[in-house]
Scaffold this motif. Sequence first.
Motif, PDB file in Angstrom:
ATOM      1  N   ALA A   1       0.835  -1.199   0.000  1.00  9.36           N
ATOM      2  CA  ALA A   1       0.000   0.000   0.000  1.00  9.36           C
ATOM      3  C   ALA A   1       0.873   1.252   0.000  1.00  9.36           C
ATOM      4  O   ALA A   1       0.640   2.202  -0.770  1.00  9.36           O
ATOM      5  CB  ALA A   1      -0.928  -0.001   1.207  1.00  9.36           C
ATOM      6  N   ARG A   2       1.894   1.268   0.851  1.00 12.51           N
ATOM      7  CA  ARG A   2       2.782   2.421   0.905  1.00 12.51           C
ATOM      8  C   ARG A   2       3.523   2.603  -0.411  1.00 12.51           C
ATOM      9  O   ARG A   2       3.687   3.730  -0.905  1.00 12.51           O
ATOM     10  CB  ARG A   2       3.777   2.273   2.062  1.00 12.51           C
ATOM     11  CG  ARG A   2       3.142   2.273   3.427  1.00 12.51           C
ATOM     12  CD  ARG A   2       4.164   2.336   4.547  1.00 12.51           C
ATOM     13  NE  ARG A   2       4.890   3.622   4.537  1.00 12.51           N
ATOM     14  CZ  ARG A   2       5.686   4.030   5.516  1.00 12.51           C
ATOM     15  NH1 ARG A   2       5.873   3.252   6.588  1.00 12.51           N
ATOM     16  NH2 ARG A   2       6.302   5.189   5.448  1.00 12.51           N
ATOM     17  N   SER A   3       3.967   1.503  -0.993  1.00 21.53           N
ATOM     18  CA  SER A   3       4.682   1.568  -2.267  1.00 21.53           C
ATOM     19  C   SER A   3       3.799   2.134  -3.372  1.00 21.53           C
ATOM     20  O   SER A   3       4.248   2.965  -4.175  1.00 21.53           O
ATOM     21  CB  SER A   3       5.175   0.170  -2.656  1.00 21.53           C
ATOM     22  OG  SER A   3       5.806   0.186  -3.916  1.00 21.53           O
ATOM     23  N   ALA A   4       2.535   1.711  -3.415  1.00 20.63           N
ATOM     24  CA  ALA A   4       1.616   2.205  -4.445  1.00 20.63           C
ATOM     25  C   ALA A   4       1.358   3.690  -4.288  1.00 20.63           C
ATOM     26  O   ALA A   4       1.294   4.435  -5.280  1.00 20.63           O
ATOM     27  CB  ALA A   4       0.309   1.420  -4.381  1.00 20.63           C
ATOM     28  N   ILE A   5       1.221   4.149  -3.046  1.00 20.13           N
ATOM     29  CA  ILE A   5       1.005   5.578  -2.810  1.00 20.13           C
ATOM     30  C   ILE A   5       2.230   6.372  -3.238  1.00 20.13           C
ATOM     31  O   ILE A   5       2.119   7.412  -3.911  1.00 20.13           O
ATOM     32  CB  ILE A   5       0.684   5.834  -1.324  1.00 20.13           C
ATOM     33  CG1 ILE A   5      -0.653   5.200  -0.957  1.00 20.13           C
ATOM     34  CG2 ILE A   5       0.656   7.336  -1.038  1.00 20.13           C
ATOM     35  CD1 ILE A   5      -0.926   5.163   0.535  1.00 20.13           C
ATOM     36  N   ARG A   6       3.418   5.888  -2.886  1.00 19.54           N
ATOM     37  CA  ARG A   6       4.651   6.590  -3.273  1.00 19.54           C
ATOM     38  C   ARG A   6       4.780   6.672  -4.791  1.00 19.54           C
ATOM     39  O   ARG A   6       5.158   7.714  -5.340  1.00 19.54           O
ATOM     40  CB  ARG A   6       5.868   5.869  -2.692  1.00 19.54           C
ATOM     41  CG  ARG A   6       6.040   6.012  -1.207  1.00 19.54           C
ATOM     42  CD  ARG A   6       7.438   5.578  -0.788  1.00 19.54           C
ATOM     43  NE  ARG A   6       7.467   5.234   0.622  1.00 19.54           N
ATOM     44  CZ  ARG A   6       7.631   4.005   1.091  1.00 19.54           C
ATOM     45  NH1 ARG A   6       7.777   2.988   0.261  1.00 19.54           N
ATOM     46  NH2 ARG A   6       7.655   3.788   2.395  1.00 19.54           N
ATOM     47  N   GLU A   7       4.482   5.563  -5.456  1.00 19.79           N
ATOM     48  CA  GLU A   7       4.588   5.550  -6.919  1.00 19.79           C
ATOM     49  C   GLU A   7       3.607   6.538  -7.544  1.00 19.79           C
ATOM     50  O   GLU A   7       3.935   7.226  -8.514  1.00 19.79           O
ATOM     51  CB  GLU A   7       4.326   4.138  -7.446  1.00 19.79           C
ATOM     52  CG  GLU A   7       4.556   3.997  -8.940  1.00 19.79           C
ATOM     53  CD  GLU A   7       4.364   2.580  -9.436  1.00 19.79           C
ATOM     54  OE1 GLU A   7       4.197   2.417 -10.666  1.00 19.79           O
ATOM     55  OE2 GLU A   7       4.370   1.639  -8.610  1.00 19.79           O
ATOM     56  N   THR A   8       2.419   6.624  -6.970  1.00 14.99           N
ATOM     57  CA  THR A   8       1.430   7.572  -7.482  1.00 14.99           C
ATOM     58  C   THR A   8       1.903   8.996  -7.251  1.00 14.99           C
ATOM     59  O   THR A   8       1.743   9.866  -8.121  1.00 14.99           O
ATOM     60  CB  THR A   8       0.071   7.338  -6.802  1.00 14.99           C
ATOM     61  OG1 THR A   8      -0.298   5.961  -6.920  1.00 14.99           O
ATOM     62  CG2 THR A   8      -1.014   8.188  -7.454  1.00 14.99           C
ATOM     63  N   ARG A   9       2.479   9.250  -6.089  1.00 14.23           N
ATOM     64  CA  ARG A   9       2.996  10.585  -5.776  1.00 14.23           C
ATOM     65  C   ARG A   9       4.076  11.016  -6.773  1.00 14.23           C
ATOM     66  O   ARG A   9       4.217  12.213  -7.060  1.00 14.23           O
ATOM     67  CB  ARG A   9       3.604  10.590  -4.374  1.00 14.23           C
ATOM     68  CG  ARG A   9       2.618  10.431  -3.244  1.00 14.23           C
ATOM     69  CD  ARG A   9       1.855  11.696  -2.992  1.00 14.23           C
ATOM     70  NE  ARG A   9       1.150  11.637  -1.724  1.00 14.23           N
ATOM     71  CZ  ARG A   9       0.038  12.278  -1.468  1.00 14.23           C
ATOM     72  NH1 ARG A   9      -0.525  13.012  -2.425  1.00 14.23           N
ATOM     73  NH2 ARG A   9      -0.545  12.194  -0.293  1.00 14.23           N
ATOM     74  N   GLU A  10       4.817  10.067  -7.283  1.00 12.73           N
ATOM     75  CA  GLU A  10       5.855  10.401  -8.257  1.00 12.73           C
ATOM     76  C   GLU A  10       5.259  10.831  -9.598  1.00 12.73           C
ATOM     77  O   GLU A  10       5.933  11.481 -10.401  1.00 12.73           O
ATOM     78  CB  GLU A  10       6.770   9.194  -8.481  1.00 12.73           C
ATOM     79  CG  GLU A  10       7.625   8.847  -7.263  1.00 12.73           C
ATOM     80  CD  GLU A  10       8.416   7.568  -7.457  1.00 12.73           C
ATOM     81  OE1 GLU A  10       8.249   6.943  -8.529  1.00 12.73           O
ATOM     82  OE2 GLU A  10       9.182   7.191  -6.555  1.00 12.73           O
ATOM     83  N   LEU A  11       3.978  10.482  -9.817  1.00  8.91           N
ATOM     84  CA  LEU A  11       3.323  10.773 -11.092  1.00  8.91           C
ATOM     85  C   LEU A  11       2.406  11.983 -11.034  1.00  8.91           C
ATOM     86  O   LEU A  11       1.962  12.478 -12.073  1.00  8.91           O
ATOM     87  CB  LEU A  11       2.516   9.550 -11.547  1.00  8.91           C
ATOM     88  CG  LEU A  11       3.316   8.265 -11.787  1.00  8.91           C
ATOM     89  CD1 LEU A  11       2.368   7.097 -12.045  1.00  8.91           C
ATOM     90  CD2 LEU A  11       4.279   8.456 -12.954  1.00  8.91           C
ATOM     91  N   THR A  12       2.100  12.475  -9.826  1.00  6.87           N
ATOM     92  CA  THR A  12       1.196  13.621  -9.702  1.00  6.87           C
ATOM     93  C   THR A  12       1.457  14.369  -8.408  1.00  6.87           C
ATOM     94  O   THR A  12       1.854  13.782  -7.394  1.00  6.87           O
ATOM     95  CB  THR A  12      -0.280  13.174  -9.732  1.00  6.87           C
ATOM     96  OG1 THR A  12      -1.128  14.321  -9.676  1.00  6.87           O
ATOM     97  CG2 THR A  12      -0.623  12.243  -8.579  1.00  6.87           C
ATOM     98  N   ASP A  13       1.204  15.681  -8.448  1.00  5.00           N
ATOM     99  CA  ASP A  13       1.250  16.511  -7.243  1.00  5.00           C
ATOM    100  C   ASP A  13      -0.145  16.798  -6.719  1.00  5.00           C
ATOM    101  O   ASP A  13      -0.313  17.453  -5.691  1.00  5.00           O
ATOM    102  CB  ASP A  13       1.953  17.842  -7.544  1.00  5.00           C
ATOM    103  CG  ASP A  13       3.427  17.658  -7.882  1.00  5.00           C
ATOM    104  OD1 ASP A  13       4.056  16.766  -7.268  1.00  5.00           O
ATOM    105  OD2 ASP A  13       3.934  18.385  -8.748  1.00  5.00           O
ATOM    106  N   ALA A  14      -1.170  16.332  -7.430  1.00  3.92           N
ATOM    107  CA  ALA A  14      -2.559  16.582  -7.063  1.00  3.92           C
ATOM    108  C   ALA A  14      -2.998  15.637  -5.942  1.00  3.92           C
ATOM    109  O   ALA A  14      -2.375  14.597  -5.709  1.00  3.92           O
ATOM    110  CB  ALA A  14      -3.452  16.411  -8.283  1.00  3.92           C
ATOM    111  N   PRO A  15      -4.080  15.969  -5.244  1.00  2.00           N
ATOM    112  CA  PRO A  15      -4.588  15.080  -4.186  1.00  2.00           C
ATOM    113  C   PRO A  15      -4.962  13.704  -4.733  1.00  2.00           C
ATOM    114  O   PRO A  15      -5.469  13.586  -5.855  1.00  2.00           O
ATOM    115  CB  PRO A  15      -5.834  15.816  -3.675  1.00  2.00           C
ATOM    116  CG  PRO A  15      -5.597  17.250  -4.015  1.00  2.00           C
ATOM    117  CD  PRO A  15      -4.862  17.231  -5.319  1.00  2.00           C
ATOM    118  N   ILE A  16      -4.727  12.686  -3.930  1.00  5.15           N
ATOM    119  CA  ILE A  16      -5.131  11.327  -4.281  1.00  5.15           C
ATOM    120  C   ILE A  16      -5.797  10.693  -3.060  1.00  5.15           C
ATOM    121  O   ILE A  16      -5.615  11.147  -1.933  1.00  5.15           O
ATOM    122  CB  ILE A  16      -3.955  10.446  -4.741  1.00  5.15           C
ATOM    123  CG1 ILE A  16      -2.851  10.406  -3.682  1.00  5.15           C
ATOM    124  CG2 ILE A  16      -3.410  10.926  -6.077  1.00  5.15           C
ATOM    125  CD1 ILE A  16      -1.746   9.416  -3.990  1.00  5.15           C
TER     126      ILE A  16
END
Length: 338
Positions: free
Chosen positions: A53-68
């Motif tokens: 779960a943490r890895s997926a969130i980090r990877e998403t953060r690398e692709l966007t600065d918008a809220p997720i």
Amino acid sequence: MTLRTPLCDVLGIEYPIVQAPIGSATCPALAAAVANAGGLGTLAVTWRDGADARSAIRETRELTDAPIGVNVVLDERAKSVATETHIDACLAEDIDVVSFSFGEAAPHVDRVHDAGAVVIETVGSAAEAREAAEAGVDVVVAQGWEAGGHIQSEVATMALVPRVADAVSVPVIAAGGIADGRGIAAALALGADGVWLGTRFLATREANVHDTYRERVAEIDETDTQYTDLFDKGWPGMAHRVVRNGTIERWEDADRPASGRRPGETDVVAEGEGGEQIERYDEALATPDVTGDIEAMALFTGQSAGLTDMTRPAGDIVAELATEASTRIEKLAERLDT
């Protein structure tokens, strides 16, 4: 006109469009694409362990600065990882929005708020919505039975959304049967502040689904899905909506026997990447690494599949939805003025 509602301010997004947490079909690429286009991208973490779960969130953060956002299912029958483990992982990564479904968010609201995140709860009735709002939930999702995947209500979206909107003062998101700008305009007219789309985002290039699954979503009609509890291995007793397929027809031809006596009960119809066996009636999702008889599996899909006729990039879909909804609202205003 600009498609903006109070939900946008609560979630920090440009358009009141949320990509539903469509199980293992969610992935960083999909959530980030939706977020970058102005909606809220969501990761489903229930079937991940804490590290994943943490890895997926980090990877998403690398692709966007918008809220997720992330979604956590609370029904213990559906999961092997404790809810607290998922919350720990998500808050450690400073997630912006935590949505809870298939259970009450109340025990977790204060903790999520203390971490600075927004709390969403999915409900299936006005009574559930009131309880959620009284517990401090920031937003409620009113999920109608037209929705795909696992379903919390037997009430249609058209009847449910205004009931929920009348019951609470927090923003309401409409879910179930929405796939285009007309559906968004209708949801807003019913009292919703935003929409929650799952099926439409299954048919995107970014969705983590098998090509056969994606193609079936795009080609079927609104009459080709079934509300059932048939695919119960992994989440017993929970109703869901899927594409009608040979597994369902074979069960119907056998006069709909109960679990344990269904035809092909222990058939292995597919395998996952790690060799894990997927039996007929499993609720496993057809991801790209699955091999075997994909069409025999549970292909979770809502009735809005009839409005989903092609695969598109997720960001293009968000932009198109916002434009269609704005145009539809403007045209309705013009018609009413004449």
